[in-house]
Design a protein around this motif. Structure first.
Motif, mmCIF file in Angstrom:
data_model
loop_
_atom_site.group_PDB
_atom_site.id
_atom_site.type_symbol
_atom_site.label_atom_id
_atom_site.label_comp_id
_atom_site.label_asym_id
_atom_site.label_seq_id
_atom_site.Cartn_x
_atom_site.Cartn_y
_atom_site.Cartn_z
ATOM 1 N N LEU A 24 11.554 6.092 -11.037
ATOM 2 C CA LEU A 24 12.203 6.914 -10.024
ATOM 3 C C LEU A 24 11.874 6.476 -8.615
ATOM 4 O O LEU A 24 12.520 6.915 -7.663
ATOM 5 N N GLY A 25 10.869 5.646 -8.465
ATOM 6 C CA GLY A 25 10.492 5.141 -7.148
ATOM 7 C C GLY A 25 9.526 3.997 -7.305
ATOM 8 O O GLY A 25 8.732 3.967 -8.248
ATOM 9 N N SER A 26 9.585 3.037 -6.411
ATOM 10 C CA SER A 26 8.677 1.899 -6.492
ATOM 11 C C SER A 26 8.374 1.392 -5.093
ATOM 12 O O SER A 26 9.168 1.547 -4.166
ATOM 13 N N GLY A 27 7.202 0.805 -4.978
ATOM 14 C CA GLY A 27 6.809 0.209 -3.713
ATOM 15 C C GLY A 27 5.817 -0.910 -3.962
ATOM 16 O O GLY A 27 5.126 -0.925 -4.985
ATOM 17 N N ALA A 28 5.744 -1.855 -3.054
ATOM 18 C CA ALA A 28 4.836 -2.989 -3.204
ATOM 19 C C ALA A 28 4.384 -3.449 -1.831
ATOM 20 O O ALA A 28 5.055 -3.210 -0.820
ATOM 21 N N ALA A 29 3.232 -4.104 -1.809
ATOM 22 C CA ALA A 29 2.701 -4.684 -0.567
ATOM 23 C C ALA A 29 1.903 -5.918 -0.930
ATOM 24 O O ALA A 29 1.163 -5.912 -1.918
ATOM 25 N N PRO A 30 2.032 -6.997 -0.164
ATOM 26 C CA PRO A 30 1.328 -8.241 -0.503
ATOM 27 C C PRO A 30 -0.166 -8.162 -0.196
ATOM 28 O O PRO A 30 -0.609 -7.376 0.641
ATOM 29 N N LEU A 31 -0.925 -8.998 -0.894
ATOM 30 C CA LEU A 31 -2.349 -9.152 -0.651
ATOM 31 C C LEU A 31 -2.658 -10.615 -0.378
ATOM 32 O O LEU A 31 -2.121 -11.501 -1.044
ATOM 33 N N GLY A 32 -3.522 -10.845 0.564
ATOM 34 C CA GLY A 32 -4.019 -12.192 0.803
ATOM 35 C C GLY A 32 -5.422 -12.307 0.246
ATOM 36 O O GLY A 32 -5.843 -11.530 -0.606
ATOM 37 N N GLY A 33 -6.161 -13.251 0.709
ATOM 38 C CA GLY A 33 -7.521 -13.441 0.233
ATOM 39 C C GLY A 33 -8.041 -14.800 0.648
ATOM 40 O O GLY A 33 -7.371 -15.560 1.369
ATOM 41 N N ARG A 34 -9.220 -15.102 0.185
ATOM 42 C CA ARG A 34 -9.844 -16.378 0.507
ATOM 43 C C ARG A 34 -10.193 -17.091 -0.780
ATOM 44 O O ARG A 34 -10.989 -16.588 -1.583
ATOM 45 N N ARG A 35 -9.578 -18.235 -1.003
ATOM 46 C CA ARG A 35 -9.908 -19.107 -2.133
ATOM 47 C C ARG A 35 -10.488 -20.400 -1.582
ATOM 48 O O ARG A 35 -9.899 -21.032 -0.702
ATOM 49 N N ASP A 36 -11.631 -20.784 -2.129
ATOM 50 C CA ASP A 36 -12.273 -22.028 -1.708
ATOM 51 C C ASP A 36 -13.101 -22.520 -2.884
ATOM 52 O O ASP A 36 -14.222 -22.062 -3.091
ATOM 53 N N GLY A 37 -12.537 -23.441 -3.659
ATOM 54 C CA GLY A 37 -13.215 -23.885 -4.866
ATOM 55 C C GLY A 37 -13.338 -22.728 -5.841
ATOM 56 O O GLY A 37 -12.344 -22.104 -6.207
ATOM 57 N N VAL A 38 -14.566 -22.410 -6.265
ATOM 58 C CA VAL A 38 -14.771 -21.312 -7.214
ATOM 59 C C VAL A 38 -14.881 -19.967 -6.491
ATOM 60 O O VAL A 38 -15.021 -18.927 -7.138
ATOM 61 N N VAL A 51 -2.286 -0.296 -0.650
ATOM 62 C CA VAL A 51 -2.001 0.902 -1.453
ATOM 63 C C VAL A 51 -1.185 1.900 -0.639
ATOM 64 O O VAL A 51 -0.198 2.468 -1.130
ATOM 65 N N ARG A 52 -1.575 2.121 0.598
ATOM 66 C CA ARG A 52 -0.834 3.058 1.445
ATOM 67 C C ARG A 52 0.624 2.630 1.590
ATOM 68 O O ARG A 52 1.546 3.459 1.493
ATOM 69 N N THR A 53 0.848 1.331 1.794
ATOM 70 C CA THR A 53 2.213 0.834 1.953
ATOM 71 C C THR A 53 3.001 0.964 0.656
ATOM 72 O O THR A 53 4.154 1.429 0.657
ATOM 73 N N ALA A 54 2.392 0.556 -0.460
ATOM 74 C CA ALA A 54 3.087 0.606 -1.739
ATOM 75 C C ALA A 54 3.402 2.035 -2.150
ATOM 76 O O ALA A 54 4.517 2.343 -2.616
ATOM 77 N N VAL A 55 2.446 2.926 -1.999
ATOM 78 C CA VAL A 55 2.671 4.331 -2.356
ATOM 79 C C VAL A 55 3.752 4.936 -1.460
ATOM 80 O O VAL A 55 4.620 5.691 -1.922
#
Length: 477
Positions: A24-38, A51-55
């Motif tokens: 009945l309703g949907s929302g999404a928001a992107p996430l970034g992060g830091r990847r460096d080797g392991v 979460v606030r944006t998606a909700v």
């Protein structure tokens, strides 16, 4: 309406779902992060803003109030927080592999939450009021306005003993984890609290809305698939690949590759998390048009190259090899051929996962379902079906957030069992049947991959032998 919130690797997703399973309703928001080797970190504050944006997106189209909600997160993702729930460290993500020394001491995989907690405490020495917090716990505490219990599903990889339903404090204390660091644990489906005034102000979810204890994203996807009968399995293909099944008793694995969650209303949910997945496509082709390359890949069956498409260094399932690296044997003739090798490589890894589960004696006589973002590709679904050589069920909706909406309904008392809630809210889209000719076409590339993994010392010889034996049985059946 029931709300499910999924804290994924690349985005947060929120769904509002009716009693009949209609979204009945949907929302999404992107996430970034830091990847460096392991190294793989994300900002907990970024989780909350997403979460606030998606909700907000989900609530904007929802026709009525939310009856209850549940939250799932990536398995093994942890951080340290202060007494007020504020983050003291970044969130160490599910595949962060820095805690190798701690993992040796704890005798678990480096990507589990337990060695990461030990690593964080070494970097951020414990003081009064410091708490170990799982990814969903951080969000739930913001919604409720206080620290809450965690669920046993997320606590599993932090060392929680599901057979006794207790923290093994003597063992954890010896590893440097004081009991005061650890949250109370409840079973998934238990009521954690209600949305508070600040949670309502931030998200629009009404104060007093029940918050139900969730599960890890792999378990959430399993609920969303409806695969809740003994012998059934769900394969979640997202950034990485996760297989979860249902058994009457735990599946024992001395290597720790396969581990067992406890179902909300009894029974066991064994499974494992691989390092291969759709994330390898994005790494190799960051600006790709997947639909176009899927269409071109059909001319390369099998590919001239053979891939074991790890997203990052290290493998956890169907074998444990912390030093394993992405594998590409041969030179692809084109981008389409390379794309095909990656798609097929995930299918081969998936087949090896099922062979390993059979090697451990796990029943597989129930239906197999595909969920996750990778299941949006019709071509890839059929390709994987043909490589596996068995029928596959495709649910109407395949998102972990749906699984959390189902669990919220069960936890709020709308159904006597989780299976009843899923039976009402989860629908089947269609069933895929394998093409025997294509299954035979991919047999030799699969066996070649098994040989190569064994030759490199990553895949144990007994597992490789069992995979070959099963392949022979399938070929002659």
């Amino acid at each position: 309406m029931w709300m499910g919130i999924d804290l994924g690797t690349q985005s947060v997703r929120a769904l509002l779902v009716g009693d009949d399973g209609a979204v009945l309703g949907s929302g999404a928001a992107p996430l970034g992060g830091r990847r460096d080797g392991v190294r793989h970190e994300q900002s907990p504050d970024d989780w909350w803003e997403a979460v606030r944006t998606a909700v907000g997106g989900a609530m904007a189209s929802g026709p009525g109030p939310v009856r209850a909600l549940a939250v799932c997160g990536t398995s093994g993702t942890v951080l340290l927080t202060d007494g007020a729930g504020r983050p003291l460290t970044p969130g160490l993500m599910y595949d962060d592999g820095r805690a190798t020394a701690e993992a040796e001491l704890a005798r678990v995989q480096p990507t589990w939450a337990l060695p990461k907690a030990m690593w964080l405490l070494r970097e951020q020495p414990s003081t009064a009021g410091v708490h170990l917090t799982h990814q969903p716990d951080f969000i739930v505490s913001r919604l409720v306005g206080r620290r809450t219990a965690t669920d046993s599903s997320h606590a599993l990889k932090t060392g929680y003993d599901l057979t006794t339903d207790t923290w093994p404090h003597d063992r954890l204390r010896a590893l440097g984890l004081d009991p005061g660091l650890l949250p109370e644990v409840v079973r998934p489906g238990a009521r954690l609290g209600e949305v508070g005034a600040d949670g309502e102000s931030a998200t629009g979810i009404a104060a007093g809305t029940p918050v139900i204890a969730g599960m890890t994203d792999g378990c959430a996807a399993q609920i969303a698939s409806g695969s809740l009968g003994v012998g059934s399995w769900n394969s979640v293909l997202g950034t990485t690949l996760v297989l979860k099944g249902v058994t009457a008793a735990p599946v024992h694995d001395s290597t720790g590759v396969v581990y067992n969650h406890r179902a909300p209303d009894g029974g066991w949910l064994p499974g494992g998390a691989s390092g291969v997945g759709a994330g390898a496509l994005g790494r190799a082709f960051p600006n790709a048009d997947p639909a176009r390359l899927d269409a071109l890949a059909a001319a390369h069956e099998p590919s001239t190259a053979l891939a074991y498409p790890l997203v990052s260094r290290g493998e956890r399932f169907p074998f444990l090899a912390p030093d394993a690296t992405p594998l590409l044997l041969g030179e692809p003739r084109s981008d389409a051929d390379h794309w095909a090798a990656l798609l097929q490589g995930v299918g081969h890894a998936e087949r090896l996962c099922l062979d390993y589960l059979d090697h451990l004696g796990a029943p597989q006589d129930g239906p197999l379902t595909f969920t996750g973002g990778g299941s949006r590709s019709a071509y890839w679904n059929q390709l994987r079906t043909d490589i596996l050589g068995r029928s596959v069920h495709i649910p109407r909706h395949s998102e972990p957030a749906l699984g959390m909406a189902v669990l919220a309904a069960y936890g709020a008392g709308a159904a006597p069992t989780l299976a009843d809630a899923a039976g009402r809210m989860v629908g089947l889209s269609h069933v895929l049947r394998p093409d025997p000719a294509r299954t035979a076409r991919f047999l030799q590339p699969y066996l070649r991959m098994v040989d190569e993994l064994e030759r490199r010392g990553w895949l144990p010889a007994p597992v490789a032998t069992h995979a070959r034996t099963r392949a022979d049985a399938l070929e002659t059946s």
